[in-house]
Design a protein around this motif. Structure first.
Motif, mmCIF file in Angstrom:
data_model
loop_
_atom_site.group_PDB
_atom_site.id
_atom_site.type_symbol
_atom_site.label_atom_id
_atom_site.label_comp_id
_atom_site.label_asym_id
_atom_site.label_seq_id
_atom_site.Cartn_x
_atom_site.Cartn_y
_atom_site.Cartn_z
ATOM 1 N N LEU A 180 0.692 -1.522 -0.231
ATOM 2 C CA LEU A 180 -0.039 -0.317 0.059
ATOM 3 C C LEU A 180 1.393 1.515 -0.053
ATOM 4 O O LEU A 180 0.713 2.464 -0.802
ATOM 5 N N ALA A 181 1.839 1.456 0.635
ATOM 6 C CA ALA A 181 2.682 2.602 1.154
ATOM 7 C C ALA A 181 3.271 2.434 -0.597
ATOM 8 O O ALA A 181 3.776 3.455 -1.032
ATOM 9 N N ALA A 182 3.620 1.590 -1.124
ATOM 10 C CA ALA A 182 4.614 1.283 -2.348
ATOM 11 C C ALA A 182 3.535 1.980 -3.920
ATOM 12 O O ALA A 182 3.713 3.181 -3.798
ATOM 13 N N VAL A 183 2.606 1.751 -3.367
ATOM 14 C CA VAL A 183 1.296 2.210 -4.263
ATOM 15 C C VAL A 183 1.143 3.529 -4.136
ATOM 16 O O VAL A 183 1.336 4.081 -5.351
ATOM 17 N N LEU A 184 1.088 4.183 -3.243
ATOM 18 C CA LEU A 184 0.059 5.424 -2.984
ATOM 19 C C LEU A 184 2.111 6.645 -3.346
ATOM 20 O O LEU A 184 1.420 7.637 -4.317
ATOM 21 N N ALA A 185 2.882 6.300 -2.540
ATOM 22 C CA ALA A 185 3.886 6.521 -2.751
ATOM 23 C C ALA A 185 4.561 6.866 -3.999
ATOM 24 O O ALA A 185 4.691 7.405 -5.074
ATOM 25 N N ALA A 186 4.243 5.693 -5.274
ATOM 26 C CA ALA A 186 4.408 5.873 -6.765
ATOM 27 C C ALA A 186 3.219 6.360 -7.494
ATOM 28 O O ALA A 186 3.844 7.383 -8.611
ATOM 29 N N ALA A 187 2.075 6.450 -6.702
ATOM 30 C CA ALA A 187 1.322 7.839 -7.483
ATOM 31 C C ALA A 187 1.735 9.099 -6.922
ATOM 32 O O ALA A 187 1.188 10.311 -8.166
ATOM 33 N N ALA A 188 2.211 9.674 -6.370
ATOM 34 C CA ALA A 188 2.289 10.548 -5.968
ATOM 35 C C ALA A 188 3.685 11.178 -6.417
ATOM 36 O O ALA A 188 4.248 12.049 -6.740
ATOM 37 N N ALA A 189 4.616 10.058 -6.614
ATOM 38 C CA ALA A 189 5.495 10.517 -7.768
ATOM 39 C C ALA A 189 5.358 10.536 -8.791
ATOM 40 O O ALA A 189 6.069 11.152 -9.907
ATOM 41 N N SER A 190 4.681 10.233 -9.614
ATOM 42 C CA SER A 190 4.547 9.772 -10.687
ATOM 43 C C SER A 190 3.736 11.698 -11.338
ATOM 44 O O SER A 190 3.888 11.684 -12.342
ATOM 45 N N LEU A 191 3.419 12.353 -9.946
ATOM 46 C CA LEU A 191 3.263 14.099 -10.561
ATOM 47 C C LEU A 191 4.540 14.285 -10.745
ATOM 48 O O LEU A 191 4.380 15.848 -11.732
ATOM 49 N N LEU A 192 5.411 13.820 -10.954
ATOM 50 C CA LEU A 192 6.871 14.769 -11.542
ATOM 51 C C LEU A 192 7.155 14.227 -12.747
ATOM 52 O O LEU A 192 7.957 15.543 -13.211
ATOM 53 N N LEU A 193 6.282 13.609 -13.093
ATOM 54 C CA LEU A 193 6.392 12.949 -14.593
ATOM 55 C C LEU A 193 5.563 13.371 -15.680
ATOM 56 O O LEU A 193 5.338 14.029 -16.933
ATOM 57 N N TRP A 194 3.841 13.842 -15.310
ATOM 58 C CA TRP A 194 2.052 14.345 -15.829
ATOM 59 C C TRP A 194 2.302 15.592 -14.922
ATOM 60 O O TRP A 194 2.357 15.302 -13.922
ATOM 61 N N ASP A 195 1.054 16.039 -15.458
ATOM 62 C CA ASP A 195 0.746 17.162 -14.835
ATOM 63 C C ASP A 195 -0.976 17.342 -15.236
ATOM 64 O O ASP A 195 -0.891 17.315 -16.360
ATOM 65 N N PRO A 196 -1.405 16.926 -14.018
ATOM 66 C CA PRO A 196 -3.562 17.203 -14.596
ATOM 67 C C PRO A 196 -3.766 17.695 -15.122
ATOM 68 O O PRO A 196 -4.701 17.186 -15.918
ATOM 69 N N THR A 197 -3.838 18.816 -14.515
ATOM 70 C CA THR A 197 -3.860 20.258 -15.463
ATOM 71 C C THR A 197 -3.682 20.515 -16.588
ATOM 72 O O THR A 197 -4.590 20.508 -17.904
ATOM 73 N N ALA A 198 -2.910 19.800 -17.070
ATOM 74 C CA ALA A 198 -2.814 19.743 -18.904
ATOM 75 C C ALA A 198 -3.020 18.929 -19.236
ATOM 76 O O ALA A 198 -3.659 18.823 -20.459
ATOM 77 N N VAL A 199 -3.656 17.631 -18.842
ATOM 78 C CA VAL A 199 -4.214 16.630 -18.963
ATOM 79 C C VAL A 199 -5.503 17.198 -19.466
ATOM 80 O O VAL A 199 -5.916 16.776 -20.481
ATOM 81 N N LEU A 200 -6.005 17.636 -18.487
ATOM 82 C CA LEU A 200 -7.204 17.907 -18.016
ATOM 83 C C LEU A 200 -7.638 19.016 -19.448
ATOM 84 O O LEU A 200 -8.535 18.841 -20.199
ATOM 85 N N ALA A 201 -6.604 19.739 -19.414
ATOM 86 C CA ALA A 201 -6.704 20.932 -20.704
ATOM 87 C C ALA A 201 -6.462 20.629 -22.164
ATOM 88 O O ALA A 201 -7.483 20.811 -23.180
ATOM 89 N N ALA A 202 -5.716 19.881 -22.273
ATOM 90 C CA ALA A 202 -5.513 18.977 -24.036
ATOM 91 C C ALA A 202 -6.954 17.831 -24.144
ATOM 92 O O ALA A 202 -7.186 17.426 -25.307
ATOM 93 N N ALA A 203 -7.669 17.487 -23.082
ATOM 94 C CA ALA A 203 -8.769 16.224 -23.586
ATOM 95 C C ALA A 203 -9.446 16.844 -24.351
ATOM 96 O O ALA A 203 -9.872 18.557 -23.225
ATOM 97 N N THR A 204 -10.228 16.297 -25.390
ATOM 98 C CA THR A 204 -11.321 17.371 -26.645
ATOM 99 C C THR A 204 -11.953 15.762 -26.388
ATOM 100 O O THR A 204 -11.751 14.925 -26.501
ATOM 101 N N GLY A 205 -13.191 15.986 -27.206
ATOM 102 C CA GLY A 205 -13.730 15.736 -27.691
ATOM 103 C C GLY A 205 -14.987 14.816 -26.708
ATOM 104 O O GLY A 205 -15.067 15.660 -25.763
ATOM 105 N N PRO A 206 -15.189 13.489 -26.956
ATOM 106 C CA PRO A 206 -16.676 12.560 -25.844
ATOM 107 C C PRO A 206 -15.674 12.483 -25.218
ATOM 108 O O PRO A 206 -16.363 11.740 -23.718
ATOM 109 N N TRP A 207 -14.199 12.233 -24.964
ATOM 110 C CA TRP A 207 -13.271 11.663 -24.033
ATOM 111 C C TRP A 207 -12.842 12.681 -22.594
ATOM 112 O O TRP A 207 -12.549 12.603 -21.998
ATOM 113 N N ARG A 208 -13.765 14.085 -22.683
ATOM 114 C CA ARG A 208 -12.806 15.114 -21.675
ATOM 115 C C ARG A 208 -13.278 15.047 -20.592
ATOM 116 O O ARG A 208 -12.172 14.713 -19.762
#
Length: 275
Positions: free
Chosen positions: A76-104
């Motif tokens: 559990l600790a490893a999963v949560l640490a990996a989820a938090a560390a992944s934010l260094l590789l991608w930006d949720p705000t950028a993903v939201l802004a780039a999402a278009t169409g029916p999948w937005r």
């Protein structure tokens, strides 16, 4: 042969076992064992031996089960640490802004839920939802994302961490919190969600490690996050016009909630000092 004399003690059915060779009789009353030597009927002696209380002892936890629980907690600790560390590789705000169409909307919902598990602040996520989708769609999407993130956190905490952490619940405060969450699940979770200063992620895992049931937990979460979520989503949606009534009202509600949280925390700290 004279009849045997009755022994003192509680009345119970008598079981007599005779041994013709040794001349020994054993009388069992159900609660005491009495042995009488019948070599001399006139001077028979008896010995009374109480039967020990056979209360079963509570079995100790199996070492292998304990090790497995600790391994799941580490996972559990490893999963949560990996989820938090992944934010260094991608930006949720950028993903939201780039999402278009029916999948937005589905992408926005998944990114919001993942952000809660990765310990992103919900106020920022709510404001982003309002900025991208407005108040009409932003509020239901943010509430749904909060519910989805709460489900994921509860499932992870209950399946991976609860068995290892439950034995560590000691002390008056932790025991009382666990009792309230277990016995008054819906009401307790609702109060936690309505309190603006309570961290959302901490509340998810605290409920998962306690004895609260899943459906009261989910229902209280959905209802409890609506006020704070709506305030931040409306503020994000009207951020481009800070003089608008919607922005001013939402900003006032957020400020009032922050003051309420600060006062509540100060009063709780003062009461602990006095006690």
């Amino acid at each position: 042969m004279p009849a045997p004399q009755p022994t003192s003690g509680p009345t119970a059915p008598l079981l007599v076992h005779a041994d013709g060779d040794a001349g020994v009789r054993t009388v069992d009353t159900g609660t005491t064992a009495t042995s009488a030597t019948a070599t001399d009927p006139t001077t028979a002696t008896s010995t009374v031996t109480p039967i020990a209380d056979a209360t079963p002892a509570e079995p100790a936890p199996h070492p292998r089960a304990h090790r497995h629980a600790l391994l799941r907690l580490g996972l559990l600790a490893a999963v949560l640490a990996a989820a938090a560390a992944s934010l260094l590789l991608w930006d949720p705000t950028a993903v939201l802004a780039a999402a278009t169409g029916p999948w937005r909307m589905p992408i926005a919902l998944a990114a919001y839920a993942f952000g809660t598990v990765a310990f992103l602040p919900r106020p920022a996520l709510n404001a982003g939802m309002g900025l991208l989708f407005g108040s009409l769609w932003g509020v239901p999407l943010a509430v749904s994302g909060s519910a989805l993130g709460a489900i994921v956190a509860f499932t992870l905490g209950r399946s991976l961490g609860r068995d290892a952490l439950r034995p560590l619940v000691r002390g008056k405060v932790l025991t009382e919190i666990d009792r309230r969450l277990s016995e008054q699940g819906f009401r307790s979770v609702l109060l936690v969600r309505l309190f603006p200063g309570a961290p959302f992620q901490a509340g998810n895992f605290a409920c998962a490690f306690s004895g609260v049931r899943f459906w009261p937990y989910l229902a209280a979460t959905v209802l409890g996050v609506v006020p704070t979520t709506a305030a931040y989503v409306i503020a994000g949606a009207s951020a481009s016009s800070p003089g608008s009534p919607a922005f001013l009202i939402s900003a006032s509600v957020i400020a009032a909630m922050c003051v309420f949280s600060a006062v509540s925390l100060w009063r709780a700290r003062s009461s602990r000092r006095t006690t």
